[in-house]
Motif scaffolding. Structure first.
Motif, PDB file in Angstrom:
ATOM      1  N   LYS A   8     -16.631  16.716 -13.751  1.00 16.97           N
ATOM      2  CA  LYS A   8     -16.972  18.131 -13.944  1.00 16.97           C
ATOM      3  C   LYS A   8     -18.282  18.271 -14.699  1.00 16.97           C
ATOM      4  O   LYS A   8     -19.123  19.116 -14.345  1.00 16.97           O
ATOM      5  CB  LYS A   8     -15.855  18.879 -14.658  1.00 16.97           C
ATOM      6  N   SER A   9     -18.499  17.448 -15.704  1.00 19.30           N
ATOM      7  CA  SER A   9     -19.745  17.556 -16.480  1.00 19.30           C
ATOM      8  C   SER A   9     -20.967  17.193 -15.618  1.00 19.30           C
ATOM      9  O   SER A   9     -22.023  17.816 -15.755  1.00 19.30           O
ATOM     10  CB  SER A   9     -19.686  16.701 -17.741  1.00 19.30           C
ATOM     11  N   GLU A  10     -20.829  16.235 -14.714  1.00 14.53           N
ATOM     12  CA  GLU A  10     -21.916  15.911 -13.787  1.00 14.53           C
ATOM     13  C   GLU A  10     -22.147  17.063 -12.815  1.00 14.53           C
ATOM     14  O   GLU A  10     -23.287  17.403 -12.500  1.00 14.53           O
ATOM     15  CB  GLU A  10     -21.602  14.622 -13.019  1.00 14.53           C
ATOM     16  N   ASP A  12     -21.554  20.208 -13.401  1.00 18.37           N
ATOM     17  CA  ASP A  12     -22.163  21.317 -14.145  1.00 18.37           C
ATOM     18  C   ASP A  12     -23.666  21.132 -14.336  1.00 18.37           C
ATOM     19  O   ASP A  12     -24.379  22.098 -14.566  1.00 18.37           O
ATOM     20  CB  ASP A  12     -21.476  21.479 -15.504  1.00 18.37           C
ATOM     21  N   LYS A  13     -24.178  19.902 -14.231  1.00 23.84           N
ATOM     22  CA  LYS A  13     -25.603  19.630 -14.365  1.00 23.84           C
ATOM     23  C   LYS A  13     -26.378  19.943 -13.083  1.00 23.84           C
ATOM     24  O   LYS A  13     -27.604  20.030 -13.115  1.00 23.84           O
ATOM     25  CB  LYS A  13     -25.829  18.169 -14.768  1.00 23.84           C
TER      26      LYS A  13
END
Length: 167
Positions: A8-10, A12-13
């Motif tokens: 998810k963090s990737e 979001d980028k």
């Protein structure tokens, strides 16, 4: 073309304009890499069990991607999103028949032209199981046993009736 599962963090980028399928309550995240020229696109969807449906147009200029209740078509020459459409029900099956993209959902069949414009849509009386391709026709089988035929050239949609031979 490469599809890689990401966190998810990737996801979001990835710039918002490149998040082409994005679900508010996503469980699965992926990066669709279309090479150096076109770059990466972000995808997110609800289910961890359902696979992406991906089809290339017959001339390999358009990439169709569907999952859950989302459908996207990307021009592989420019990277432009030609279609980004929420579906009214979950996608069941997608296929290219001649130059037409057929999309079957839990409540309708949709046909799209090569440029992403809607050619035909028709609601179904029951939940479909699948479709098969026979010549210019899609044969749509419903869970309750009925079948329908859709001619992709003419748009003629009709119920298939089994003939019973009586002796």
């Amino acid at each position: 073309m490469k599809i890689e599962t990401i966190t998810k963090s990737e996801f979001d980028k990835i710039p918002g304009i490149r998040q082409i399928i994005c679900h508010e309550y996503a469980q699965t995240f992926a990066c669709l890499d279309l090479g150096e020229v076109l770059g990466c696109y972000g995808l997110s969807w609800r289910s961890q069990l359902v696979e992406l449906s991906i089809e290339h147009s017959t001339d390999k200029t358009m990439l169709w991607i569907g999952i859950d209740r989302q459908l996207v078509a990307i021009c592989l020459q420019s990277g432009r999103i030609c279609l980004a459409m929420p579906l009214t029900a979950n996608l069941i099956q997608m296929a290219i028949i001649q130059k037409i993209t057929a999309v079957l959902t839990e409540n309708e069949i949709l046909l799209f032209n090569t440029n992403g414009s809607l050619r035909f849509n028709h609601g179904l009386p029951d939940c479909p199981e699948q479709f098969s391709i026979t010549g210019n026709n899609l044969v749509i089988e419903l869970l309750e046993g009925d079948s329908f035929s859709l001619n992709v050239e003419t748009g003629q949609f009709r119920k298939l009736v089994e003939e019973v031979l009586s002796s």
